[in-house]
Design a protein around this motif. Structure first.
Motif, PDB file in Angstrom:
ATOM      1  N   LEU A   8     -30.905   6.572  29.156  1.00  0.00           N
ATOM      2  CA  LEU A   8     -29.541   6.918  28.744  1.00  0.00           C
ATOM      3  C   LEU A   8     -29.001   5.858  27.783  1.00  0.00           C
ATOM      4  CD1 LEU A   8     -27.871   8.159  32.074  1.00  0.00           C
ATOM      5  CD2 LEU A   8     -28.576   9.540  30.118  1.00  0.00           C
ATOM      6  N   GLN A  11     -30.669   6.130  24.310  1.00  0.00           N
ATOM      7  CA  GLN A  11     -30.202   7.326  23.592  1.00  0.00           C
ATOM      8  C   GLN A  11     -28.764   7.156  23.115  1.00  0.00           C
ATOM      9  OE1 GLN A  11     -30.900  10.265  26.616  1.00  0.00           O
ATOM     10  NE2 GLN A  11     -32.969  10.752  25.883  1.00  0.00           N
ATOM     11  N   SER A  12     -27.928   6.576  23.970  1.00  0.00           N
ATOM     12  CA  SER A  12     -26.521   6.395  23.596  1.00  0.00           C
ATOM     13  C   SER A  12     -26.385   5.427  22.439  1.00  0.00           C
ATOM     14  CB  SER A  12     -25.712   5.851  24.780  1.00  0.00           C
ATOM     15  OG  SER A  12     -25.629   6.811  25.783  1.00  0.00           O
ATOM     16  N   LYS A  13     -27.184   4.383  22.470  1.00  0.00           N
ATOM     17  CA  LYS A  13     -27.101   3.379  21.412  1.00  0.00           C
ATOM     18  C   LYS A  13     -27.540   3.988  20.077  1.00  0.00           C
ATOM     19  CE  LYS A  13     -27.598  -1.481  20.651  1.00  0.00           C
ATOM     20  NZ  LYS A  13     -27.923  -2.767  21.232  1.00  0.00           N
ATOM     21  N   VAL A 117     -21.034   1.659  22.565  1.00  0.00           N
ATOM     22  CA  VAL A 117     -21.328   2.504  23.726  1.00  0.00           C
ATOM     23  C   VAL A 117     -20.390   2.104  24.865  1.00  0.00           C
ATOM     24  CG1 VAL A 117     -23.091   3.327  25.319  1.00  0.00           C
ATOM     25  CG2 VAL A 117     -23.763   2.561  23.029  1.00  0.00           C
ATOM     26  N   THR A 142     -19.975   6.355  21.581  1.00  0.00           N
ATOM     27  CA  THR A 142     -20.682   7.214  22.514  1.00  0.00           C
ATOM     28  C   THR A 142     -20.289   6.774  23.924  1.00  0.00           C
ATOM     29  OG1 THR A 142     -22.632   5.781  22.526  1.00  0.00           O
ATOM     30  CG2 THR A 142     -22.600   7.576  20.939  1.00  0.00           C
ATOM     31  N   ILE A 144     -21.191   6.989  28.279  1.00  0.00           N
ATOM     32  CA  ILE A 144     -22.018   7.335  29.435  1.00  0.00           C
ATOM     33  C   ILE A 144     -21.074   7.467  30.624  1.00  0.00           C
ATOM     34  CG2 ILE A 144     -23.921   6.637  30.932  1.00  0.00           C
ATOM     35  CD1 ILE A 144     -25.071   5.016  28.656  1.00  0.00           C
ATOM     36  N   GLN A 163     -22.084  18.819  25.406  1.00  0.00           N
ATOM     37  CA  GLN A 163     -23.345  18.532  24.700  1.00  0.00           C
ATOM     38  C   GLN A 163     -23.805  19.744  23.894  1.00  0.00           C
ATOM     39  OE1 GLN A 163     -25.879  17.115  27.891  1.00  0.00           O
ATOM     40  NE2 GLN A 163     -25.417  14.980  27.375  1.00  0.00           N
ATOM     41  N   ALA A 174     -26.578  13.173  22.704  1.00  0.00           N
ATOM     42  CA  ALA A 174     -26.477  11.914  23.451  1.00  0.00           C
ATOM     43  C   ALA A 174     -25.179  11.168  23.152  1.00  0.00           C
ATOM     44  CB  ALA A 174     -27.674  11.020  23.143  1.00  0.00           C
ATOM     45  N   GLN A 177     -22.887  11.423  27.397  1.00  0.00           N
ATOM     46  CA  GLN A 177     -23.944  11.523  28.400  1.00  0.00           C
ATOM     47  C   GLN A 177     -23.415  11.407  29.820  1.00  0.00           C
ATOM     48  OE1 GLN A 177     -27.932  10.985  27.248  1.00  0.00           O
ATOM     49  NE2 GLN A 177     -27.395   9.023  26.371  1.00  0.00           N
TER      50      GLN A 177
END
Lengths: 416, 416
Positions: A8, A11-13, A117, A142, A144, A163, A174, A177
Motif C-alpha cells: 500500500l 503504491q500510494s507513494k 501520502v 494520496t 491510506i 477507486q 492507488a 487506498q
C-alpha cells in the motif's frame, strides 16, 4: 513490516507523484464524478452498510454507536454533497504565499505543494471515508485509510467506489487506498511506515489518539480532544454568560469544542450560579461543583480532582469558583487539552490578558467555544481540529494538508 | 523514564510559561547580557574546552573532528556576536499573521506563539549550544540541549554560563537546560518525552537523524541530509553551468547544501563534461561517472548504484548523462533527499517544468544550491534546514520555531 502495508505504501507513494501534478480542473471533475457515482450506487453502499449493522447487532454494540454507523439514502446524499463542496473550494496547491528578492538578487518564492501520502486512522463513522478522501485528493495528497472494524464493509465499499471513479478518470486508483485488515498489528505497522507516510492523522476518541501518539514514529497530527472551559469574569454581562455557557455545554455535548468546566469569579458566584443552574435544568445537565460552588447550587455533586481533567462529552458540567482571573488562567493552563477556551467579560484588560496568557488553539472573548470549526472559521472544510502545536493548530482545512517548497529564480548566482 | 529526564521536562515546561509571557525587550536585554558574559568568561569556557580536547586526543579522535571541537578566543567572540545578532532580529511572538471577520461576525486572528519546550540533540560542535539556545529563547521557547560526549565539558560550561545570566536577569534558569548524561539510554528517553517536549530537532550527521527518526515518538523536525543535484540542460549557458557546478560541489563540500551528483543532457555531454572536469581539477574532485559520461572524461571511476544515493560530503562528484529533462527529474525524485536541486537552462519551459515537478525543499533555476540557508534567504538566523514536509520545510529561522493560536473577539455569539 507486512507485505500489505509495504505494498500500500509503495503504491500510494507512486500515485502521489501523478496526483501532485494534476490540474485543479482535473481534480474537481473527478470529485464531481465521485459524488455522482456515490449517489448512483446508493444501493451497493447501503447493502454493505447492512452487513456492518447486522454484525454490530450480533455483537451487542450499543445503540448510539449503531446510529453513528448507520447510513441512509439521505446520509449518502449528504456525503455526496460534501464531496461536491470540496470540489468547489479553491485549490491550495501552486499558490505562492510570498516571494521576495534576496541580497544576492535571487527571487525566492514559497509555494504550496502537497504533503505527499497521508495516513488516516479513524473510528466508526463511515462518512469520514469520503470526507477525508476528498480533502486529501483535492489538496494533492494520496491517502491510506484505516477505519474501525465496525464500519469495515461500508468503508470498503465506499473506497472501492471512489477507486472505480479514479479508474474511469484514467487516474491511478492507488490515490485513495483502504487497509482491508483491521487488526491492531497492521495499525501499529501503519504508525511506523516512515518510508511511505508523510503524516498520520488519527480521528476518533481520546484512547485512539493516545495510542497513536505513543506508538507512531511517523509524524502525527493529533486531533480532537477538548477539555474546554468558560471563565465568567466578575465584569461579565450575566445574560450573555448564561447564553454562552448553555450553548457551549448543552447545544451538542458530544463534540470536542463543547465545554466541560465552568469557572466563575467569586464576586458574581452567588448571583450567577443559581441562574446558570436554572438555564441548564431543561437540558438535564448534571453538575459537579467544588465546595464553594456547591453552596450556591440546588443540586450538584462534589467535584473530584479527576473531574477537572475529564472530557465528559456528555451532559455533565464541572463548576469551580475562583478568586481571580489569575486563578482561572492557572486552572485552565493546568487542566486544559489546549483546544478552545473562553472568557466572558466586559473588562478590556481582563479580556486581553486571557487572550495572551491562555494556552490553547482557540481563545475567545465573549463567544461560545462551539465556533472552533473549519466551516465556522471560513475554511470551507475540516479534516479535524489539531490540538498540537507543530504544523497546524486548531481547525484544519485544505491548506493545512499542504507543505511548501521554495522556488528560486537565479541568473547564474554562486556563493562566495 | 529516569528521574533526570522527568525533572528536566517538568522544569522546562514550567519555565516555558514564564518565557512565553516575556516582552521582547526583556528577552533582548538578557541575550545581550549573555553575549557579554560569554566574552567576559572566555577563560572558563576555554578551560572546559581544553578538557574535551585532551580527552579527544587520548581517545584518538581524528584531527578534523578535533578542529570542529576546538574553541578559541576568536570563536567565542563569534558565538557572542551570533547571540547579539539574534537579539537584533524582530520578535516573531505576538505577530497576528492574519485576521478576518467570519459569517457569524466573529473577528478571528491567527497569532504567533512559542512552540513551548524544544529538545535539541546534536553532535560535536559546541557553538550549536549558544546558537540553538539563543534562537529558542528569542522565539519564546525553553530548550533542553543534549550534546555529544566529545564536547561535554564545553557544552556544560556554556549552558551554566547562560543559566547564570538568566538568574541575574531574575529569570528561571530552567529556560535553557543541559542533559548532563550522554548515554544512549537518556537520549532514547528524550526521544519519547512526549509529556514535556513539543518538538525534537536533531542536528548532526545522517546516522543521528535516522536514529532519532526511527525512535522518537515526540514530534521531530528532520534536518540536514542533502543528496543534491545540478541538472545541466541542453539549453544551458555552459559557462554559467561550470561556475555553478564548481561552486555547488567544491566551494564547501562538507555542508548539506552542496551537490553530490551532476546530471548532464546528452546533447551537450561531449562538450560540457571535459570542461567541468578541467574546472574541478584544481579542487581535486574525484569523479564517479556512468558509462556514457566516462567516455568524455579523462579520469573517472565507474559509478555504482549506491553512489546515486550517497551524500559524500566530500570532494567526490557522481556524474550521469541523461537523455531528457524527464530522465533528469525522474532520477532526482528517486534518489534525492528532498533538500536542494538546481537546473541550469535558458529554456523557459524546462525551467518551469523543473520547478513544478522536482520534489525538494528548495528548487533553483540558474543558481547554486549553496544558497539554501536561513541567512542567505534573509531570515537572519538558522536553526537548521528541514528536509521533511510537516511544519517547516527548508531553512528554518525564528518564525519556524513558533506555533500559532487563534484569538477570537466576539460579542455574545452562540452557535445555532
Amino acid at each position: 513490516m507486512s507485505d500489505l502495508m509495504n505494498t500500500l505504501g509503495q503504491q500510494s507513494k507512486r500515485a502521489a507523484q501523478q496526483l501532485s501534478q494534476l490540474e485543479s480542473a482535473e481534480k474537481n471533475d473527478c470529485l464531481m464524478q465521485m459524488a455522482q457515482d456515490l449517489e448512483n450506487s446508493s444501493n451497493t453502499i447501503l447493502a454493505a452498510n447492512q452487513q456492518d449493522l447486522s454484525r454490530a447487532k450480533e455483537n451487542g454494540i450499543p445503540n448510539p454507536m449503531i446510529d453513528r454507523l448507520r447510513l441512509t439514502g439521505e446520509r449518502i446524499k449528504e456525503m455526496a454533497e460534501g464531496i461536491r463542496q470540496v470540489a468547489s473550494l479553491p485549490d491550495p496547491i501552486g499558490v505562492v504565499e510570498k516571494m521576495w528578492r534576496t541580497e544576492d538578487q535571487l527571487m525566492v518564492g514559497q509555494q504550496r505543494v502537497p504533503l505527499g501520502v497521508i495516513g488516516i486512522i479513524f473510528e466508526s463513522r463511515p462518512n469520514v471515508t469520503t470526507d477525508a478522501a476528498s480533502l486529501c485528493f483535492k489538496s494533492g495528497n494520496t491517502v491510506i485509510l484505516r477505519g474501525g472494524k465496525e464500519a469495515f464493509y461500508s468503508n470498503q465499499a465506499l473506497v472501492e467506489l471512489m477507486q472505480q471513479t479514479l479508474r474511469h478518470s484514467q487516474l491511478d486508483p492507488a490515490m485513495i487506498q483502504f487497509v482491508n485488515d483491521t487488526s491492531h498489528d497492521v495499525a501499529n505497522e501503519m504508525m511506523r511506515l516512515n518510508e511511505y507516510l508523510d503524516v498520520l492523522i488519527p480521528r476518533g476518541g481520546a484512547g485512539l489518539i493516545q495510542r497513536v501518539k505513543n506508538s507512531a514514529t511517523v509524524p502525527v497530527i493529533e486531533t480532537g480532544t477538548g477539555n474546554n472551559h468558560v471563565y465568567v469574569d466578575h465584569a461579565a454581562q450575566l445574560d450573555m454568560a448564561i447564553s454562552i455557557v448553555a450553548n457551549a455545554k448543552a447545544q451538542r455535548p458530544s463534540v470536542c469544542n463543547a465545554i466541560e468546566t465552568l469557572l466563575v469569579h467569586e464576586d458574581i458566584a452567588s448571583e450567577f450560579l443559581p441562574m446558570i443552574e436554572e438555564a441548564l435544568t431543561p437540558h438535564q445537565v448534571a453538575l459537579r461543583a467544588d465546595s464553594r460552588a456547591m453552596s450556591y447550587l440546588k443540586q450538584a455533586d462534589l467535584a473530584t480532582e479527576a473531574d477537572w481533567a475529564t472530557e465528559f462529552l456528555d451532559y455533565i458540567l464541572a463548576i469551580k469558583v475562583v478568586a481571580s482571573i489569575d486563578e482561572a488562567i492557572e486552572h485552565i493552563n493546568r487542566f486544559n487539552s489546549k483546544h478552545s477556551e473562553a472568557i466572558i467579560t466586559d473588562s478590556y484588560h481582563n479580556g486581553q490578558r486571557f487572550l495572551k496568557e491562555v494556552d490553547a488553539a482557540a481563545v475567545y472573548i465573549n463567544a461560545s467555544t462551539r465556533f472552533t470549526d473549519g466551516f465556522k472559521f471560513g475554511f470551507g472544510a475540516e479534516i479535524g481540529i489539531s490540538t498540537q502545536k507543530l504544523h497546524a493548530r486548531g481547525p484544519m482545512g485544505l491548506e493545512h494538508l499542504t507543505s511548501t517548497k521554495y522556488i528560486i529564480y537565479g541568473d547564474g548566482q554562486i556563493r562566495e
